[in-house]
Motif scaffolding. Structure first.
Motif, mmCIF file in Angstrom:
data_model
loop_
_atom_site.group_PDB
_atom_site.id
_atom_site.type_symbol
_atom_site.label_atom_id
_atom_site.label_comp_id
_atom_site.label_asym_id
_atom_site.label_seq_id
_atom_site.Cartn_x
_atom_site.Cartn_y
_atom_site.Cartn_z
ATOM 1 N N GLU A 1 8.391 0.430 -19.385
ATOM 2 C CA GLU A 1 7.576 -0.785 -19.430
ATOM 3 C C GLU A 1 8.052 -1.803 -18.404
ATOM 4 O O GLU A 1 7.234 -2.474 -17.748
ATOM 5 C CB GLU A 1 7.624 -1.390 -20.834
ATOM 6 N N ARG A 2 9.349 -1.912 -18.212
ATOM 7 C CA ARG A 2 9.865 -2.834 -17.201
ATOM 8 C C ARG A 2 9.443 -2.388 -15.800
ATOM 9 O O ARG A 2 9.100 -3.224 -14.948
ATOM 10 C CB ARG A 2 11.387 -2.919 -17.310
ATOM 11 N N ALA A 3 9.435 -1.089 -15.560
ATOM 12 C CA ALA A 3 8.979 -0.591 -14.266
ATOM 13 C C ALA A 3 7.486 -0.852 -14.073
ATOM 14 O O ALA A 3 7.037 -1.197 -12.970
ATOM 15 C CB ALA A 3 9.283 0.894 -14.153
ATOM 16 N N ARG A 4 6.716 -0.699 -15.141
ATOM 17 C CA ARG A 4 5.272 -0.957 -15.045
ATOM 18 C C ARG A 4 4.999 -2.416 -14.678
ATOM 19 O O ARG A 4 4.154 -2.708 -13.819
ATOM 20 C CB ARG A 4 4.590 -0.618 -16.365
ATOM 21 N N ILE A 5 5.737 -3.326 -15.300
ATOM 22 C CA ILE A 5 5.545 -4.755 -15.016
ATOM 23 C C ILE A 5 5.960 -5.069 -13.580
ATOM 24 O O ILE A 5 5.303 -5.849 -12.878
ATOM 25 C CB ILE A 5 6.350 -5.596 -16.022
ATOM 26 N N GLN A 6 7.052 -4.458 -13.134
ATOM 27 C CA GLN A 6 7.529 -4.689 -11.776
ATOM 28 C C GLN A 6 6.510 -4.236 -10.741
ATOM 29 O O GLN A 6 6.246 -4.940 -9.758
ATOM 30 C CB GLN A 6 8.863 -3.967 -11.564
ATOM 31 N N LEU A 7 5.906 -3.078 -10.947
ATOM 32 C CA LEU A 7 4.900 -2.589 -10.007
ATOM 33 C C LEU A 7 3.589 -3.363 -10.114
ATOM 34 O O LEU A 7 2.899 -3.567 -9.109
ATOM 35 C CB LEU A 7 4.663 -1.097 -10.230
ATOM 36 N N ALA A 8 3.229 -3.777 -11.325
ATOM 37 C CA ALA A 8 2.001 -4.563 -11.488
ATOM 38 C C ALA A 8 2.101 -5.893 -10.757
ATOM 39 O O ALA A 8 1.090 -6.422 -10.271
ATOM 40 C CB ALA A 8 1.722 -4.790 -12.975
ATOM 41 N N ALA A 9 3.310 -6.433 -10.641
ATOM 42 C CA ALA A 9 3.497 -7.708 -9.958
ATOM 43 C C ALA A 9 3.186 -7.610 -8.475
ATOM 44 O O ALA A 9 2.859 -8.619 -7.835
ATOM 45 C CB ALA A 9 4.928 -8.207 -10.166
ATOM 46 N N VAL A 10 3.260 -6.410 -7.905
ATOM 47 C CA VAL A 10 2.947 -6.232 -6.484
ATOM 48 C C VAL A 10 1.598 -5.549 -6.296
ATOM 49 O O VAL A 10 1.292 -5.036 -5.213
ATOM 50 C CB VAL A 10 4.065 -5.428 -5.777
ATOM 51 N N GLY A 11 0.793 -5.510 -7.355
ATOM 52 C CA GLY A 11 -0.577 -5.013 -7.241
ATOM 53 C C GLY A 11 -0.785 -3.561 -7.575
ATOM 54 O O GLY A 11 -1.897 -3.054 -7.419
ATOM 55 N N LEU A 12 0.253 -2.862 -8.050
ATOM 56 C CA LEU A 12 0.113 -1.455 -8.415
ATOM 57 C C LEU A 12 0.101 -1.343 -9.936
ATOM 58 O O LEU A 12 1.152 -1.327 -10.581
ATOM 59 C CB LEU A 12 1.269 -0.620 -7.822
ATOM 60 N N GLU B 1 -4.874 6.308 -7.640
ATOM 61 C CA GLU B 1 -4.828 7.155 -6.445
ATOM 62 C C GLU B 1 -4.498 6.366 -5.196
ATOM 63 O O GLU B 1 -3.804 6.837 -4.301
ATOM 64 C CB GLU B 1 -6.165 7.881 -6.281
ATOM 65 N N GLY B 2 -4.962 5.110 -5.133
ATOM 66 C CA GLY B 2 -4.717 4.289 -3.953
ATOM 67 C C GLY B 2 -3.271 3.893 -3.771
ATOM 68 O O GLY B 2 -2.885 3.412 -2.697
ATOM 69 N N ALA B 3 -2.426 4.101 -4.803
ATOM 70 C CA ALA B 3 -1.016 3.722 -4.695
ATOM 71 C C ALA B 3 -0.217 4.714 -3.873
ATOM 72 O O ALA B 3 0.913 4.419 -3.465
ATOM 73 C CB ALA B 3 -0.401 3.596 -6.089
ATOM 74 N N ALA B 4 -0.761 5.902 -3.636
ATOM 75 C CA ALA B 4 -0.042 6.913 -2.861
ATOM 76 C C ALA B 4 0.196 6.412 -1.443
ATOM 77 O O ALA B 4 -0.733 6.029 -0.740
ATOM 78 C CB ALA B 4 -0.833 8.223 -2.842
ATOM 79 N N GLY B 5 1.440 6.409 -1.030
ATOM 80 C CA GLY B 5 1.782 5.959 0.316
ATOM 81 C C GLY B 5 1.834 4.456 0.478
ATOM 82 O O GLY B 5 2.091 3.980 1.594
ATOM 83 N N ALA B 6 1.610 3.683 -0.591
ATOM 84 C CA ALA B 6 1.669 2.233 -0.490
ATOM 85 C C ALA B 6 3.101 1.785 -0.229
ATOM 86 O O ALA B 6 4.054 2.323 -0.796
ATOM 87 C CB ALA B 6 1.128 1.592 -1.762
ATOM 88 N N MET B 7 3.270 0.766 0.632
ATOM 89 C CA MET B 7 4.600 0.271 0.960
ATOM 90 C C MET B 7 5.302 -0.279 -0.270
ATOM 91 O O MET B 7 6.525 -0.141 -0.411
ATOM 92 C CB MET B 7 4.490 -0.808 2.041
#
Length: 226
Positions: free
Chosen positions: A85-96, A193-199
């Motif tokens: 859940e912490r990882a999910r929140i961290q990635l959601a903060a950058v738009g993923l 799917e759009g997250a693949a290869g995202a910086m």
């Protein structure tokens, strides 16, 4: 000249009479159909098409094709849902924006050498005493489907397990080998799917070297994102 006129009248009457007799004897013949080619008639006749001439269907073309869904990035695993859940929140903060999925896997694959369950615990205790007197490390399984079986050891190497099985059989004990494992629940984060290869994803993985990356069939997104 009058006799010529009467001769022509007589000839015409004779000819008309002969035509009437022929029409009475032989009825009208059916008309012979004329073959005509028309675009509308082409579908009515069966046609033969060679396989080499038939148009080939392209994979992935048109709705409902067999190409199937795309592949989406998946990161993990985490042993606890809180870490995921912490990882999910961290990635959601950058738009993923991803969602967490619990996946049951089997780990700790080992080769178990054992003697099958005995009918009574007393018999199992007697055999256990014999084995321990021979210096064989063993114990009795107390519960479950293998209750009253005697465990002779767990080995990561199949060859080592097989060697002990043969040794015990040569000593007169009906030993067997079985592959065992334990169920473990892992938590993975499924990303779009759009997250693949995202910086942003690359930066997250670089900062979390213990987190792996994989791909799985894309699934419909849920409103809760979890």
């Amino acid at each position: 000249m009058r006799w010529v006129f009467y001769s022509l009248v007589v000839v015409n009457l004779v000819y008309l009479g002969w035509q009437g007799v022929m029409m009475a004897v032989e009825p009208d013949a059916p008309a012979v159909p004329v073959a005509r080619s028309s675009p509308d008639d082409a579908s009515a006749a069966p046609t033969l098409t060679l396989l080499a001439e038939a148009p080939q269907q392209r994979l992935g073309s048109g709705p409902g094709s067999a190409a199937g869904p795309g592949l989406c990035p998946v990161v993990g695993p985490w042993s606890g849902r809180g870490d995921a859940e912490r990882a999910r929140i961290q990635l959601a903060a950058v738009g993923l924006h991803g969602r967490i999925e619990a996946v049951s896997v089997r780990k700790d694959h080992l080769n178990w050498v054992y003697l099958p369950p005995y009918e009574t615990r007393e018999r199992a205790l007697a055999v256990l005493g014999e084995l321990q007197a021979r210096g064989v490390d063993s114990f009795i399984v107390k519960t479950g489907a293998d209750a009253n079986a005697i465990s002779l050891g767990y080995f990561s190497s199949a060859d080592s397990a097989e060697g002990l099985r043969v040794k015990m059989r040569n000593a007169g004990y009906p030993a067997f080998v079985r592959e065992t494992s334990r169920p473990v629940t892992e938590y993975w984060l499924y990303l779009p799917e759009g997250a693949a290869g995202a910086m942003e994803l690359e930066d997250f993985l670089a900062g979390n070297p213990d987190v792996g990356r994989d791909r799985a069939a894309c699934r419909p997104e849920r409103a809760d994102g979890a």
